[in-house]
Scaffold this active site. Structure first.
Site, short mmCIF file in Angstrom:
data_model
loop_
_atom_site.label_atom_id
_atom_site.label_comp_id
_atom_site.label_asym_id
_atom_site.label_seq_id
_atom_site.Cartn_x
_atom_site.Cartn_y
_atom_site.Cartn_z
N VAL A 85 29.79 48.37 24.03
CA VAL A 85 29.48 47.11 24.68
C VAL A 85 29.63 45.99 23.66
O VAL A 85 29.04 46.05 22.57
CB VAL A 85 28.04 47.13 25.24
CG1 VAL A 85 27.66 45.79 25.84
CG2 VAL A 85 27.88 48.26 26.25
N CYS A 86 30.40 44.97 23.99
CA CYS A 86 30.57 43.82 23.09
C CYS A 86 29.21 43.17 22.85
O CYS A 86 28.54 42.74 23.79
CB CYS A 86 31.54 42.82 23.71
SG CYS A 86 31.69 41.30 22.74
N VAL A 87 28.82 43.12 21.60
CA VAL A 87 27.49 42.61 21.27
C VAL A 87 27.34 41.14 21.66
O VAL A 87 26.31 40.74 22.20
CB VAL A 87 27.14 42.85 19.77
CG1 VAL A 87 28.05 42.06 18.85
CG2 VAL A 87 25.68 42.55 19.50
#
Length: 138
Positions: A85-87
């Site tokens: 998941v893209c932070v």
């Protein structure tokens, strides 16, 4: 005449659509689940923009709808798929793992394991280390 079997391929998927408002997440999941029957697998799924909502532990769909969060976790278990998941996208949308919740002084974390917060570098790496990178966008 002998027909050659295609070599097994390792796919990476980029999912940019929210789980129930667009078809992108559902299509990506159906694609990923169909690959083993053809001798392939999904090594990595990267969730970006509204796609990060697929990792929310608070997701509670009605019983007559597919539970996409559970299905992503099944994919992880069956194919050892990384669920990244893209932070930056996640934090903007309230998706925090335990470490980020503590860092930002929040009471609870909202990211479901085995999803992991990570940076865009992991998406670039997936594109370089997998046979194909497919994008599922709204």
């Amino acid at each position: 005449m002998h027909e050659e079997m295609p070599l097994p391929m390792n796919y990476a998927l980029l999912v940019m659509g929210a789980p129930y408002s667009q078809q992108a997440a559902h299509s990506a999941l159906r694609f990923a689940m169909a690959l083993p029957a053809r001798g392939h697998r999904v090594g990595t799924v990267f969730f970006y923009h509204d796609g990060v909502y697929n990792a929310s532990r608070l997701m509670t769909p009605p019983r007559d709808e597919p539970h996409l969060l559970e299905r992503w976790c099944e994919l992880h278990d069956q194919q050892q798929t990384q669920l990244l998941v893209c932070v930056a996208s996640g934090l903007r949308r309230g998706l925090l793992d335990q470490r980020e919740a503590q860092r930002h002084e929040r009471e609870a974390h909202t990211l479901e394991a085995p999803f992991e917060l990570t940076g865009l570098g992991q998406l670039i790496e997936a594109g370089l280390t997998h046979d194909r990178l497919l994008t599922f966008a709204p």
